[in-house]
Design a protein around this motif. Sequence first.
Motif, PDB file in Angstrom:
ATOM      1  N   TYR A 128      -9.131  -7.200   4.005  1.00 17.27           N
ATOM      2  CA  TYR A 128      -8.618  -6.171   4.900  1.00 17.27           C
ATOM      3  C   TYR A 128      -9.759  -5.585   5.733  1.00 17.27           C
ATOM      4  CZ  TYR A 128      -4.461  -6.195   1.882  1.00 17.27           C
ATOM      5  OH  TYR A 128      -3.351  -6.562   1.168  1.00 17.27           O
ATOM      6  N   HIS A 147      -3.478  -4.308   6.449  1.00 16.97           N
ATOM      7  CA  HIS A 147      -2.330  -4.192   5.549  1.00 16.97           C
ATOM      8  C   HIS A 147      -1.043  -4.336   6.366  1.00 16.97           C
ATOM      9  CE1 HIS A 147      -4.373  -2.749   1.869  1.00 16.97           C
ATOM     10  NE2 HIS A 147      -5.251  -2.239   2.722  1.00 16.97           N
ATOM     11  N   SER A 153       2.187  -5.209   0.634  1.00 16.77           N
ATOM     12  CA  SER A 153       0.760  -5.543   0.709  1.00 16.77           C
ATOM     13  C   SER A 153       0.338  -6.498  -0.407  1.00 16.77           C
ATOM     14  CB  SER A 153      -0.100  -4.278   0.637  1.00 16.77           C
ATOM     15  OG  SER A 153       0.011  -3.540   1.822  1.00 16.77           O
ATOM     16  N   ASP A 163      -2.783 -10.403  -2.811  1.00 15.54           N
ATOM     17  CA  ASP A 163      -2.732  -9.508  -1.660  1.00 15.54           C
ATOM     18  C   ASP A 163      -2.250 -10.283  -0.431  1.00 15.54           C
ATOM     19  OD1 ASP A 163      -3.654  -7.315  -3.055  1.00 15.54           O
ATOM     20  OD2 ASP A 163      -5.750  -7.584  -2.455  1.00 15.54           O
TER      21      ASP A 163
END
Length: 207
Positions: A128, A147, A153, A163
Amino acid sequence: MSFLEESWEEREENSYKQIFGDTGQGIFPLSNEILDRLNAKSIDPRWLTHGVFKCPPTEQRNTWAYVTSGMSNPWETEEPEEYSGLGVEFLMETENEEIWAIEVLLTLMGYNLLLANGQMGDFPSLDYGHRVPLALSESIKTMMFVHPVNFPSNFSIKSGSVDLLQVVGITPSELEVAKKTSSEEIKERLVSNTGGLVTSKERESVV
């Protein structure tokens, strides 16, 4: 089935169908050609089982969604861990069906596999906030990882957590602001101005 096969199937047949709905006619696989273009010093044959699913709009979503599959495979273990495999998969949204979105995600996935394999020097895997130069047009020249806003997420499969990193194309002026502030700042401006994180080859800058 093996632990790997069960985890793989759970991601593609359960998690992805719950999150994305229809995952299309099959997977678009990562190729030797893309890895060669990234100057891979060596290619693990397992990487060629990775790919991208193209998911059409649903009743809940009017965008096309593209998602990678494979980086979260638990290749090296037979036991659940905190994160499955590399612990990530990449996601992109487009307004219309776009073949280039598949190519973008395959390229970024290949790059991430080479990073994780130590073939790109001493740099961390993509996460991220990261920004990668990859031009779609004169106006969209960088891919930014953030995100998701219309997707979870993360999700969990039997081998661990995964993720979901959403990739969104940004303009040179947006990149400059992101460098001075943060990727999150640009993400918030995109959502505020456009309503989401859809990637297109041409759009006006939000800064």
